[in-house]
Design a protein around this motif. Sequence first.
Motif, PDB file in Angstrom:
ATOM      1  N   ASN A  87     -21.232  -0.761  32.072  1.00 50.02           N
ATOM      2  CA  ASN A  87     -21.090  -2.119  32.197  1.00 50.02           C
ATOM      3  C   ASN A  87     -22.485  -2.868  31.694  1.00 50.02           C
ATOM      4  N   ASP A 186     -19.845  -4.796  27.721  1.00 51.88           N
ATOM      5  CA  ASP A 186     -19.225  -3.924  28.934  1.00 51.88           C
ATOM      6  C   ASP A 186     -18.143  -3.057  28.480  1.00 51.88           C
ATOM      7  N   HIS A 341     -16.475  -8.622  22.410  1.00 52.64           N
ATOM      8  CA  HIS A 341     -17.623  -9.297  22.193  1.00 52.64           C
ATOM      9  C   HIS A 341     -18.269  -8.803  20.896  1.00 52.64           C
ATOM     10  N   HIS A 368     -27.320  -7.442  27.648  1.00 55.00           N
ATOM     11  CA  HIS A 368     -27.239  -7.719  29.021  1.00 55.00           C
ATOM     12  C   HIS A 368     -28.153  -6.742  29.978  1.00 55.00           C
ATOM     13  N   ASN A 413     -22.647 -12.375  23.399  1.00 52.95           N
ATOM     14  CA  ASN A 413     -22.221 -12.382  24.797  1.00 52.95           C
ATOM     15  C   ASN A 413     -23.451 -12.039  25.654  1.00 52.95           C
ATOM     16  N   GLU A 414     -23.917 -12.514  26.709  1.00 53.98           N
ATOM     17  CA  GLU A 414     -24.489 -12.153  27.679  1.00 53.98           C
ATOM     18  C   GLU A 414     -26.215 -11.735  26.978  1.00 53.98           C
ATOM     19  N   MET A 454     -18.628 -19.049  32.335  1.00 55.31           N
ATOM     20  CA  MET A 454     -17.675 -17.881  32.826  1.00 55.31           C
ATOM     21  C   MET A 454     -17.660 -17.995  34.268  1.00 55.31           C
ATOM     22  N   TYR A 455     -16.386 -17.790  34.772  1.00 54.78           N
ATOM     23  CA  TYR A 455     -15.904 -17.650  36.119  1.00 54.78           C
ATOM     24  C   TYR A 455     -16.274 -18.626  37.223  1.00 54.78           C
ATOM     25  N   GLU A 484     -14.692 -17.138  29.812  1.00 55.11           N
ATOM     26  CA  GLU A 484     -14.287 -15.990  30.757  1.00 55.11           C
ATOM     27  C   GLU A 484     -13.802 -16.571  32.031  1.00 55.11           C
ATOM     28  N   HIS A 487     -10.486 -12.858  36.660  1.00 59.04           N
ATOM     29  CA  HIS A 487     -10.978 -11.432  36.336  1.00 59.04           C
ATOM     30  C   HIS A 487      -9.589 -10.504  36.577  1.00 59.04           C
ATOM     31  N   TRP A 515     -10.273 -13.017  31.748  1.00 58.00           N
ATOM     32  CA  TRP A 515     -10.877 -11.740  31.430  1.00 58.00           C
ATOM     33  C   TRP A 515      -9.672 -10.748  31.865  1.00 58.00           C
ATOM     34  N   PHE A 544     -14.255  -0.375  36.652  1.00 57.88           N
ATOM     35  CA  PHE A 544     -14.662  -1.904  36.090  1.00 57.88           C
ATOM     36  C   PHE A 544     -14.383  -2.190  34.807  1.00 57.88           C
ATOM     37  N   ASP A 547      -9.800  -3.996  33.633  1.00 52.50           N
ATOM     38  CA  ASP A 547      -9.510  -5.188  34.336  1.00 52.50           C
ATOM     39  C   ASP A 547      -8.750  -6.132  33.303  1.00 52.50           C
ATOM     40  N   TRP A 732     -22.636  -7.909  42.971  1.00 56.84           N
ATOM     41  CA  TRP A 732     -23.389  -9.011  42.829  1.00 56.84           C
ATOM     42  C   TRP A 732     -22.991 -10.457  43.351  1.00 56.84           C
ATOM     43  N   CYS A 934     -15.013 -10.351  39.720  1.00 55.09           N
ATOM     44  CA  CYS A 934     -16.083 -10.701  39.278  1.00 55.09           C
ATOM     45  C   CYS A 934     -16.307 -12.249  39.500  1.00 55.09           C
TER      46      CYS A 934
HETATM   47  C1  IPT Z   1     -18.730 -10.715  32.119  1.00 53.05           C
HETATM   48  C2  IPT Z   1     -18.891 -10.079  30.757  1.00 53.05           C
HETATM   49  O1  IPT Z   1     -19.281 -11.240  29.851  1.00 53.05           O
HETATM   50  C3  IPT Z   1     -17.734  -9.423  30.286  1.00 53.05           C
HETATM   51  O2  IPT Z   1     -18.215  -8.304  29.173  1.00 53.05           O
HETATM   52  C4  IPT Z   1     -17.334  -8.302  31.327  1.00 53.05           C
HETATM   53  O3  IPT Z   1     -18.335  -7.574  31.824  1.00 53.05           O
HETATM   54  C5  IPT Z   1     -16.953  -9.331  32.631  1.00 53.05           C
HETATM   55  O4  IPT Z   1     -18.234 -10.001  33.085  1.00 53.05           O
HETATM   56  C6  IPT Z   1     -16.564  -8.539  33.785  1.00 53.05           C
HETATM   57  O5  IPT Z   1     -15.550  -7.512  33.437  1.00 53.05           O
HETATM   58  S1  IPT Z   1     -20.772 -10.774  32.618  1.00 53.05           S
HETATM   59  C7  IPT Z   1     -20.357 -10.826  34.338  1.00 53.05           C
HETATM   60  C8  IPT Z   1     -21.820 -10.624  35.122  1.00 53.05           C
HETATM   61  C9  IPT Z   1     -20.117 -12.319  34.900  1.00 53.05           C
END
Ligand code: IPT
Length: 961
Positions: A87, A186, A341, A368, A413-414, A454-455, A484, A487, A515, A544, A547, A732, A934
């Motif tokens: 990832n 990832d 990405h 990343h 991305n990232e 994201m998220y 994103e 998840h 995502w 992972f 998803d 995390w 995520c």
């Molecule tokens: C986020 C990434 O942008 C994506 O590529 C993928 O890894 C996703 O998470 C999880 O599946 S990064 C994440 C640390 C918020």
Amino acid sequence: MTGLPWYTSFAPEHGTLPPRAWTAASDAARLPLGGDWAFRLSPAADAADTAFTEPGFDAGGWRTVTVPGHWVLQGKDGEFGGPAYTNVVYPFPVDPPHVPDENPTGDHLRRFDLPDDWPAEGGAVLRFDGVESCAQVWLNGTELGWFKGSRLAHEFAVGELLRERDNVLAVRVHQWSSGSYLEDQDQWWLPGVFREVTLLHRPEGAVGDHFVHASYDHATGTGELRVDCDVPARVRVPELGLDLAAGESVRMPVEPWSAEVPRLYDGELTAGGERIGLRIGFRSVYVEDGVLKANGRRILFRGVNRHEFHPETGRTLDPETMRADVELMKRHHVNAVRTSHYPPHPAFLDLCDTYGLWVIDEGDLETHGFEELGWRGNPVDDERWTPALLDRAARLVERDKNHPSVVLWSLGNECGTGAGLTAMARWIHDRDPSRPVHYEGDRSCADVDVYSRMYPPHAEVAEIGRREDGGPAARRALPLVLCEYAHAMGNGPGGLDEYQRLFETYERCQGGFVWEWIDHGLVHPVHGFGYGGDFGEELHDGNFVCDGLLFPDRTPSPGLLAYKKVIEPVRIAPGERPGTVAVRNLHDVADLSAYAFRWEFLADGEVVAEGPLTVPPTAAGERTEAALPEPPAHAADAETLWTVRALLAAATPWAESGHEMAWGQWPVTGRRPLAQPSPARRPAVEDGRIVLGPAVLDARSGALVSLGGLAVSGFGLDVWRAPTDNDEGAPWQPDVRWGPLWRQLGLHRMRHRTDGVAPDGEGVTVRSRLAPAGRDFGLAVTYRWSGGGAAARLDVDVVPEGTWPVPLPRLGVRLGLPAALDRAVWYGGGPGEAYPDTRAAARLGRWESTVAGLQTPYVRPQENGARIDTRWLELSDGAGAGLRVAGEPSFWFTARRWTHAELDAAAHRPDLVPGDTLWLNLDHALHGIGSQSCGPGVLPEHRLDASPASFALSFAPLGRG
Ligand code: IPT
């Protein structure tokens, strides 16, 4: 060795032509060079000599690979190495721009003749649409140059070198290069020449590059067209009566292009005897008053993140697979794609133009893995890398600039932050001011035109929606896009509905991209679909990589069906006046003329009457009411419901006529209560058994041991479920993760104690307690059995004791039955699985399934398959004998031929082997699913906190007189 070898230099390329627009529609000659190529794999970059590039080299001892393709997915028994999944972490030491000596190197050879009709005049170009991670290229013994940038097109001029017969094309590919530092997405690491290689004839004076500018002015209903070209050329659009020179502008009334109504005008560009097909879509996309608009209207992204993936060929996608993706998206109301990405295969964007999808086209860029190092040495913040970054920006924009579907450019991305990103954004803004720029990592919003996240949790989206989030002034003026969210790993995602309400409430919140689109499970000889670690990788990130909303074989998962319901373009609900239905048109531009509406009237789950419904014309954004007929005749005490559905009135390019686009359902008359067993009977106590109608209990433990002659095992209260990926959460996650805590506290090994079994004149009361070892909290459970003639009734009361530090995974009773009961018929929610926060697609009705069909085959097995709102369930064998369960209130059921423990222990689908027992869970409640693999966890309203609960079930034998 002195100096850096080319593949670890900072430079992106050498000897290539400048990037230019991609087109499939030129009438100039072309020679596809796909097929079998001679192939030799070396374990290191410097272990291989270059003799193979010489004409006359004998590749007799070489193996063969298919181009386009990844060599690690070819060959026998891993002879060409294997795929590897990480990832975030780089699978090599981080010492940019260097890479390890262990650098699998694939030498590729292809001989070809020019076709007999290949024009004698003019030049030729050799195009590579994608090579991971870099390539050095020779034609007929002469080196053409080299390039990096895996998902980008590169061309070489080769006219001078071509011969009529026996050309030798040699390509050396290293798995690792300095470019790998910029490609830490990832996903699987999959080296190879994975997109097409093509020889293109270039007639004298033909177009090098062209740029179609086609905007739309909604105030006047006119479009402006200008096609820029690097050579003198003519532009013709017959439908608009246009014939003008390249570089000239013209304005005229047109119909605009949108994802909903993807109006394209066919045209052509001619120069030097070459004709290039144009597919012109007039549209303008811009931010105005803090809102992202297309053609004057706010747009709402109902999007997905799409990686290119096929379970057998990795990122090599055939045209049918690309089309399948687009058609599946359209059928499920997805209106937008982020090409996560990297730029996709260019043909995918043609499909997006044709079918209608808003596209965020993303650069091939992610660093990343530097986050693990506190972003030390991040290439986007080191000017030595800036030329490579600008090259990636240019190769994104130049290739894809003529697609009306592409409405935003994304830097990548990232990557954290850095001046290199700013340089990319500047370059893009300058080259193409017509499209907003996106990059999620820019929280200052200094470089970008939309605020992307994201998220974020729902509450934060609401705060941003209310414009109470503060932040820099530049950001406060921008619309919010969730590049994103939700998840879709394993069972889930939960909470989609709640996000959609926010997008519909706050003008600033313009939707998002789930995502992700598809599980990247690769076909595996033992595991069915493999994920990280299944191919012998020493470093990996497990499942992972699975998803998506689609399983690897592109079967929609329940998550996609829920998303379809949540983002349906028409919302159907009871009207304000009795006997009416309210219909809201949530389209951006279309009215409802494409739909045929139908009503159904259901009594106890069965459709007793149905017919067409006339809905008045309703413009986009409007709401209307339509009158329903008088409810038809039905049994007096039946539970009754209206279902109103919107179907496609005619076939579209992506779905058949009759495809369901939206539905609503609501009750007319409620359920009758569960019957009290009558007449009440005194239980018979004999031989250590208590007999109560069809139910037989063990007199000491109080457990149910048989029902109507069916042996019952493992009876009792059950709180466990095999944790889902979203229960487990991501390492995390700052918040509490319930899955690991449940295990730590022992919820998977609860102990039962019977405190009393007391028969009386009308039944039996069993008192018991359930708790995990080593803890002082538990559940006091009272089972009250009462029995009439044919049915036995069970009332369950649960009272928590002590302090419960976690919510419960589930709360209900479990029983083991003979596996011969392999058919289920139920009246309740269906047809698919549903959990408290993923339930959108479940509707009431009578459903049936085999037990096997009740299972959702998540790539990593986990809790699945619950059916919601069940009024009654019949389980039977082939002869119709079995069991009927009814509930009050309604219940959830799962039925499977393995235990929770077996489901929990399984790592892949084939690990689940049906046993002799059918394990039936009859649940009063379930904990939600959330998105914590995520993103945010389960919303408070979907948490199953331990609190007093009471519910009733009745059991009756079926088919035995
Ligand atoms: C986020 C990434 O942008 C994506 O590529 C993928 O890894 C996703 O998470 C999880 O599946 S990064 C994440 C640390 C918020």
